[in-house]
Scaffold this motif. Structure first.
Motif, short mmCIF file in Angstrom:
data_model
loop_
_atom_site.label_atom_id
_atom_site.label_comp_id
_atom_site.label_asym_id
_atom_site.label_seq_id
_atom_site.Cartn_x
_atom_site.Cartn_y
_atom_site.Cartn_z
N SER A 40 -12.44 14.32 9.72
CA SER A 40 -12.13 15.14 8.54
C SER A 40 -11.15 14.43 7.61
O SER A 40 -11.30 14.48 6.39
N GLU A 41 -10.16 13.75 8.17
CA GLU A 41 -9.18 13.02 7.35
C GLU A 41 -9.83 11.82 6.67
O GLU A 41 -9.55 11.53 5.51
N LEU A 43 -13.01 11.52 5.81
CA LEU A 43 -13.93 11.99 4.77
C LEU A 43 -13.18 12.43 3.51
O LEU A 43 -13.73 12.39 2.42
N ALA A 44 -11.93 12.84 3.66
CA ALA A 44 -11.13 13.29 2.52
C ALA A 44 -10.58 12.12 1.71
O ALA A 44 -10.06 12.33 0.62
N MET A 45 -10.73 10.90 2.21
CA MET A 45 -10.18 9.72 1.54
C MET A 45 -11.31 8.90 0.91
O MET A 45 -12.44 8.93 1.38
N THR A 46 -10.97 8.14 -0.13
CA THR A 46 -11.92 7.20 -0.71
C THR A 46 -11.92 5.93 0.15
O THR A 46 -10.94 5.66 0.85
N GLN A 49 -8.76 3.97 -0.30
CA GLN A 49 -7.59 4.54 0.36
C GLN A 49 -7.66 4.33 1.87
O GLN A 49 -6.64 4.13 2.51
N ASP A 79 -16.33 15.38 13.89
CA ASP A 79 -14.91 15.68 13.94
C ASP A 79 -14.62 16.45 15.22
O ASP A 79 -15.43 17.28 15.66
N ASP A 82 -13.95 20.27 13.85
CA ASP A 82 -14.97 20.91 13.00
C ASP A 82 -16.26 20.11 13.12
O ASP A 82 -16.43 19.07 12.49
N LEU A 85 -18.34 18.48 10.19
CA LEU A 85 -17.90 17.27 9.50
C LEU A 85 -18.33 16.05 10.31
O LEU A 85 -17.90 15.84 11.44
#
Length: 137
Positions: A40-41, A43-46, A49, A79, A82, A85
Motif C-alpha cells: 500500500s505504501e 503504490l502511494a508513491m511515484t 519517490q 498487501d 488490504d 492492493l
C-alpha cells in the motif's frame, strides 16, 4: 621534545583512523540504504519517490508464472493488510523452495516505469511456522 612528537604522532594516527572509519560507515550505509515498505505504501508513491525499495507482502494465489527459460517467476504481491492492493512482481533468479501461493515474501528492487511492475533483484520467503520451535509445556 622527543616525547611530545611521539604523542602527536599517535593522536594524528588515531584521528586518521577514526576519520577513515567514519567515512567507510557513512558511504556503506548511504549506498545500501533501502526502504522497507508494504504494498500500500509503495503504490502511494511515484517510481521516482520509491527508488530502490524492499517490499513485504503475500503471494497471491493466482497468476504465479515460472519463467520457461529457467530461473525466475512472475507473481502478484498482495498487501499484508488490504488484499485488494496488489503489485505485479518480476523476479529473475533462483526461486526459494518455500515460495508458493499465500507465502509471505520480501522483495527488493524498483518499479519499472514502462511496465509498472516491480523488478525484484532479491526474493526472500518468510519461513513457514512448521519450522518454528513449538512451545513445550
Amino acid at each position: 621534545m622527543a616525547k611530545k612528537n611521539g604523542k602527536s604522532v599517535y593522536i594524528a594516527a588515531l584521528l586518521l583512523f577514526l576519520g577513515g572509519l567514519g567515512y567507510l560507515l557513512f558511504t556503506g550505509f548511504s549506498q545500501n540504504s533501502v526502504y522497507f515498505l508494504e504494498v500500500s505504501e509503495a503504490l502511494a508513491m511515484t517510481p521516482d519517490q520509491l527508488g530502490s525499495a524492499r517490499l513485504f507482502g503475500t503471494v497471491k494465489a493466482d497468476n504465479i508464472k515460472r519463467h520457461e527459460e529457467g530461473l525466475g517467476v512472475n507473481f502478484i504481491l498482495e498487501d499484508a493488510n488490504d488484499k485488494s492492493l496488489v503489485l505485479p512482481v518480476v523476479f529473475k533468479g533462483a526461486v526459494p523452495d518455500t515460495f508458493k501461493a499465500g507465502a509471505e515474501v520480501i522483495v527488493e528492487g524498483n518499479i519499472d516505469d514502462a511496465t509498472k511492475a516491480f523488478q525484484a533483484r532479491t526474493l526472500m520467503t518468510k519461513c513457514p511456522s512448521k519450522y518454528e520451535k513449538k512451545n513445550r509445556e
